[in-house]
Design an enzyme around this catalytic site. Sequence first.
Site, mmCIF file in Angstrom:
data_model
loop_
_atom_site.group_PDB
_atom_site.id
_atom_site.type_symbol
_atom_site.label_atom_id
_atom_site.label_comp_id
_atom_site.label_asym_id
_atom_site.label_seq_id
_atom_site.Cartn_x
_atom_site.Cartn_y
_atom_site.Cartn_z
ATOM 1 N N GLY A 421 0.837 -1.191 0.000
ATOM 2 C CA GLY A 421 0.000 0.000 0.000
ATOM 3 C C GLY A 421 0.871 1.239 0.000
ATOM 4 O O GLY A 421 1.983 1.230 -0.531
ATOM 5 N N GLU A 422 0.350 2.316 0.556
ATOM 6 C CA GLU A 422 1.063 3.605 0.626
ATOM 7 C C GLU A 422 1.343 4.195 -0.751
ATOM 8 O O GLU A 422 2.103 5.152 -0.871
ATOM 9 C CB GLU A 422 2.413 3.465 1.352
ATOM 10 C CG GLU A 422 2.344 3.104 2.803
ATOM 11 C CD GLU A 422 3.731 3.035 3.439
ATOM 12 O OE1 GLU A 422 4.663 3.732 2.957
ATOM 13 O OE2 GLU A 422 3.900 2.279 4.412
ATOM 14 N N GLY A 423 0.789 3.615 -1.802
ATOM 15 C CA GLY A 423 1.086 4.120 -3.140
ATOM 16 C C GLY A 423 2.406 3.610 -3.679
ATOM 17 O O GLY A 423 2.870 4.077 -4.725
#
Length: 454
Positions: A421-423
């Site tokens: 996640g987190e981009g």
Amino acid sequence: TNPVIRNTLLQCLIMVVLYQLWCRNVGYQMDYTPTDMEDADTTDASKTQTKEYHGIRKDVQTVLTAEKSSFDDRYTAALRYLDALAKPVGSLGVLEKWAARLSAIQRTIEPNVDVISCLIFAADHGIAAPISEGGEACSSYPQVVTRHVIASLSAGTGAASVLSKHHGVPLRVVDVGLVGETDTTSVVTDGSYKLVNGTRNFCKETCTIDGGGAMTVKEMEGCIQAGRDALEGWVTECGATVVALGEVGIGNTTSSAAILAVLTENQTSIENVCGFGARLVHDPDPSVLQKKVDIVKRALVLHQFMTPNGDTEPEKKLADSKALAESVLSKLGGAEIASLVGAILQASEMNICVLIDGYICITAALVAAYLSPDATRVFLFATRSAELGYNCALERIQQIGKGSSSIPLESPALDMDLRLGEGTGAVCAVPLVKSVVCLLKEMSTLEDIMNAAG
């Protein structure tokens, strides 16, 4: 006759024949009449276009800048130009599809990707709170970890911040629902709307008193607007033409699983959309997954998306409707998921492509697709998440996309078992975006090569 001369003449003849065959099968004539393009010079793309094109480039650019050309028209024209490049047709796979999509969105054969930024939304989830504080402790990690991750992103040591710095990607993190106040920095900012206590535990009956769930309808709308505001503000500030999206929020895989169970019609097969989420070990105990499945099932029953015995409630029959998506988002969603939805909708209205990260982001993309099917035209799926449920979401989005465009949505560019996640997956795909534009700008067509050969 000299054999060398004879062979040379034969080779030239073969090249001419091949060139004619190429032009007949790959080259093309545009179907547009002058009337179709009588207002073409009034578009923004044509106003800023000063470069002179010739041959197929000129034909394609004419379609791209035509005011009356549809997205499908522009995409098809750009793809035909890519087919005319000096390579086997379709040999660059998803890269070519991304190039055509960028050209169609930006209305130019040379899209601008000089600045690709990353926008991350962060929030806390009531279901991730300790049981002693009214939560479900749904994650292997405590809720407070969300705040620690934000601190590392601000300090430049978090995964997304490290990757963004390496790839020259401006990073912005927006707090739309962390419990308590956040120290704002040049990286971390407060959203224009924020749930100061995060979302509620959507498994508790008390959350339904006001007709809501994790959020009230008003709170959901506020978070969506915060996402819109953040996207527009960040793009204006850094000049980005493509945005990589990301999120941080302990417990958001549980929230996403609940959303996907309804919107992908897996209420009776929750196991199809539930994965382990953030893990403490490589091989988690199966009880961890079963706990998540049970939480999702309780939530769906409480909010009447399914009956206690597993049957689907009548509300499920509203599938494909905006009303269902809004209901699911407010009752089962997170503040950061709602803000991602808003950012995606705003990007679509601004004709800005978005790199869709993994499991949480594709959940938000699915909700956005329900709310505005046309928004799917700006989707660039960066990475296929290793989390169960990702493929269900992707297939549903592709189905929705067919309703607004004849152009199929591409498969994710990366398939590397990413699930942070987190981009991070979206940022890793940034070099690919820049690569596809280099192909459009610098690669020769077969016509170029033939002309150069005399």
